[in-house]
Scaffold this active site. Sequence first.
Site, PDB file in Angstrom:
ATOM      1  N   ARG A 167     -25.760 -17.795  15.181  1.00 38.85           N
ATOM      2  CA  ARG A 167     -26.176 -18.277  16.669  1.00 38.85           C
ATOM      3  C   ARG A 167     -25.919 -17.276  17.560  1.00 38.85           C
ATOM      4  NH1 ARG A 167     -27.209 -23.455  18.765  1.00 38.85           N
ATOM      5  NH2 ARG A 167     -27.842 -24.707  17.072  1.00 38.85           N
ATOM      6  N   ARG A 221     -26.705 -18.552  24.328  1.00 46.78           N
ATOM      7  CA  ARG A 221     -26.306 -18.747  25.697  1.00 46.78           C
ATOM      8  C   ARG A 221     -25.232 -18.193  26.068  1.00 46.78           C
ATOM      9  NH1 ARG A 221     -27.223 -25.062  25.359  1.00 46.78           N
ATOM     10  NH2 ARG A 221     -26.473 -24.331  23.461  1.00 46.78           N
ATOM     11  N   ARG A 244     -34.928 -16.770  28.564  1.00 45.66           N
ATOM     12  CA  ARG A 244     -35.039 -18.146  28.415  1.00 45.66           C
ATOM     13  C   ARG A 244     -35.674 -18.654  29.892  1.00 45.66           C
ATOM     14  NH1 ARG A 244     -31.329 -22.358  28.876  1.00 45.66           N
ATOM     15  NH2 ARG A 244     -32.068 -24.300  28.048  1.00 45.66           N
ATOM     16  N   ASP A 272     -35.532 -22.280  15.552  1.00 44.26           N
ATOM     17  CA  ASP A 272     -34.829 -23.226  15.256  1.00 44.26           C
ATOM     18  C   ASP A 272     -35.137 -24.019  13.922  1.00 44.26           C
ATOM     19  OD1 ASP A 272     -32.583 -24.572  17.076  1.00 44.26           O
ATOM     20  OD2 ASP A 272     -33.807 -26.150  16.162  1.00 44.26           O
ATOM     21  N   TYR A 290     -32.237 -35.409  11.490  1.00 40.74           N
ATOM     22  CA  TYR A 290     -32.702 -35.292  12.812  1.00 40.74           C
ATOM     23  C   TYR A 290     -33.925 -36.173  12.787  1.00 40.74           C
ATOM     24  CZ  TYR A 290     -29.411 -32.073  14.243  1.00 40.74           C
ATOM     25  OH  TYR A 290     -28.059 -31.360  14.566  1.00 40.74           O
TER      26      TYR A 290
HETATM   27  O1  CP3 Z   1     -28.603 -17.740  14.976  1.00 42.34           O
HETATM   28  C1  CP3 Z   1     -29.522 -17.394  15.623  1.00 42.34           C
HETATM   29  O2  CP3 Z   1     -29.334 -16.438  16.530  1.00 42.34           O
HETATM   30  C2  CP3 Z   1     -30.664 -17.596  15.421  1.00 42.34           C
HETATM   31  C3  CP3 Z   1     -31.288 -18.990  16.139  1.00 42.34           C
HETATM   32  C4  CP3 Z   1     -30.813 -20.195  15.632  1.00 42.34           C
HETATM   33  C5  CP3 Z   1     -30.833 -21.382  16.822  1.00 42.34           C
HETATM   34  N1  CP3 Z   1     -30.836 -22.483  16.179  1.00 42.34           N
HETATM   35  C6  CP3 Z   1     -31.260 -21.273  18.304  1.00 42.34           C
HETATM   36  C7  CP3 Z   1     -30.976 -22.178  19.044  1.00 42.34           C
HETATM   37  C8  CP3 Z   1     -30.687 -20.915  14.507  1.00 42.34           C
HETATM   38  C9  CP3 Z   1     -30.178 -20.276  13.179  1.00 42.34           C
HETATM   39  C10 CP3 Z   1     -30.366 -22.391  14.742  1.00 42.34           C
HETATM   40  C11 CP3 Z   1     -30.200 -23.310  13.611  1.00 42.34           C
HETATM   41  C12 CP3 Z   1     -29.810 -24.729  13.920  1.00 42.34           C
HETATM   42  N2  CP3 Z   1     -30.438 -25.374  14.920  1.00 42.34           N
HETATM   43  C13 CP3 Z   1     -29.127 -25.414  13.388  1.00 42.34           C
HETATM   44  C14 CP3 Z   1     -28.416 -25.137  12.054  1.00 42.34           C
HETATM   45  C15 CP3 Z   1     -26.827 -24.233  12.575  1.00 42.34           C
HETATM   46  C16 CP3 Z   1     -26.157 -25.112  13.227  1.00 42.34           C
HETATM   47  O3  CP3 Z   1     -25.727 -24.576  14.125  1.00 42.34           O
HETATM   48  O4  CP3 Z   1     -25.583 -26.205  12.818  1.00 42.34           O
HETATM   49  C17 CP3 Z   1     -29.246 -26.718  13.933  1.00 42.34           C
HETATM   50  C18 CP3 Z   1     -28.466 -28.049  13.651  1.00 42.34           C
HETATM   51  C19 CP3 Z   1     -30.021 -26.720  14.920  1.00 42.34           C
HETATM   52  C20 CP3 Z   1     -30.231 -27.811  15.880  1.00 42.34           C
HETATM   53  C21 CP3 Z   1     -30.305 -27.480  17.115  1.00 42.34           C
HETATM   54  N3  CP3 Z   1     -31.000 -26.679  17.929  1.00 42.34           N
HETATM   55  C22 CP3 Z   1     -29.326 -28.276  18.048  1.00 42.34           C
HETATM   56  C23 CP3 Z   1     -28.335 -29.137  17.760  1.00 42.34           C
HETATM   57  C24 CP3 Z   1     -29.387 -27.714  19.548  1.00 42.34           C
HETATM   58  C25 CP3 Z   1     -28.842 -27.945  20.673  1.00 42.34           C
HETATM   59  C26 CP3 Z   1     -27.528 -27.511  20.706  1.00 42.34           C
HETATM   60  C27 CP3 Z   1     -26.895 -26.276  21.284  1.00 42.34           C
HETATM   61  O5  CP3 Z   1     -26.341 -25.577  20.343  1.00 42.34           O
HETATM   62  O6  CP3 Z   1     -27.566 -26.030  22.063  1.00 42.34           O
HETATM   63  C28 CP3 Z   1     -30.292 -26.570  19.345  1.00 42.34           C
HETATM   64  C29 CP3 Z   1     -30.943 -25.624  20.442  1.00 42.34           C
HETATM   65  C30 CP3 Z   1     -30.853 -24.256  20.012  1.00 42.34           C
HETATM   66  N4  CP3 Z   1     -31.125 -23.253  18.987  1.00 42.34           N
HETATM   67  C31 CP3 Z   1     -30.315 -23.235  21.056  1.00 42.34           C
HETATM   68  C32 CP3 Z   1     -30.323 -22.018  20.438  1.00 42.34           C
HETATM   69  C33 CP3 Z   1     -30.094 -20.701  20.999  1.00 42.34           C
HETATM   70  C34 CP3 Z   1     -29.784 -23.493  22.582  1.00 42.34           C
HETATM   71  C35 CP3 Z   1     -31.199 -23.870  23.343  1.00 42.34           C
HETATM   72  C36 CP3 Z   1     -31.265 -23.360  24.452  1.00 42.34           C
HETATM   73  O7  CP3 Z   1     -31.218 -22.018  24.882  1.00 42.34           O
HETATM   74  O8  CP3 Z   1     -30.930 -24.093  25.561  1.00 42.34           O
END
Ligand code: CP3
Length: 357
Positions: free
Chosen positions: A27, A31, A40, A77, A154
Amino acid sequence: MSQLQNDTFLRALCREPVPYTPVWLMRQAGRYLPEYCATRKVAGSFLQLCKNTELATEVTLQPLERYPLDAAILFSDILTVPDAMGLGLYFAEGEGPKFERPLRDERDILALTVPDVGTELRYVTDAVSSIRKALNGRVPLIGFSGSPFTLACYMIEGAGSATFSRVKTMLYDRPDLLHHILDVNARTVIDYLNAQIEAGAQAVQIFDTWGGALAYGKYQEFSLNYMKQVIAGLKREHDGRKVPVIVFTKGGGLWLEDIANSGCDAVGLDWTVDLADARRRIGDKVALQGNFDPNALFANPAAIESEVDRLLASFGEGEGHVFNLGHGISQFTNPDHVTTLVDSVHNLSQKYHQIHK
Ligand code: CP3
């Protein structure tokens, strides 16, 4: 495609000699970076950001502009996959991801099919090509997918869950239905990752965020087996170079031998694992990635540096370690603390590598 200027990450994944331990952060585009939040806002929403090639490219590169990271990861994502299957992904403000049409009854489950990745997920492969162009050989680009089981969590729950009670109920009551979903997911993930590889992803990571919630035996049957199926279906070489596969099961520390036997090149470790012990157990087979506690980034820079030092010493001399966090970086992380982390990995790791001695 331009020649890679920094291939330490790919070399470490193949347990080849490197002058220092490469580092990237799960990640890393997110944010905690004010520039991410600004982009964003321009995109309108997280999903629109993922679907906008130019802006997805921009945010992928943002952490690399700030820190000398050794890899970039595609901005997207894991939930784009069930969205492409028609489940209707949306993000309710402050509540995380949700699906409009979760898989709840047998008829919907049996109707689930592999989507046409080339059209439904074209925006992802477009982003991969665009990011590769923008990187211009600076560092390798990582592609990724959720594991079949983590995606199923999910898809069935319809959102994140603390207990996964619906998934587990199905696992014990109707294993045939869960196996059907996992089979469709595995075939989709194969197409999806191969499309990313063809578009230019130079390594791929399978995020098995929820596999660690399963019971012994159930993990092997419902998560690991399907990741094995995925790995067996992947293109392992592209453009004359090996494309390493990383498997990250959060909470998988008890099952490292099984994971290392999945056919992957590297195993991602969360922070509960002792790196030295993990190396003894599976380090002759695979590279190891991790395992810095993301919450340690809240501490002061001196404490961060000493924790980095401890992990590097724990892995010890030799090859096959990619430094990373044990899970994604928190949105509340101070960006300056990431500078400390990355710089201390690069500086303190040199003494453990032969090339530098
Ligand atoms: O690593 C990176 O920089 C690449 C981008 C990336 C995102 N999500 C961007 C994201 C990657 C590799 C993921 C993987 C992901 N997404 C996983 C597996 C890894 C982990 O963290 O366990 C999972 C379970 C998700 C599902 C997901 N997407 C959730 C649970 C959430 C909300 C929780 C959170 O952390 O905000 C997201 C949203 C998300 N995916 C954001 C980002 C940058 C935040 C969204 C925003 O900008 O509001």
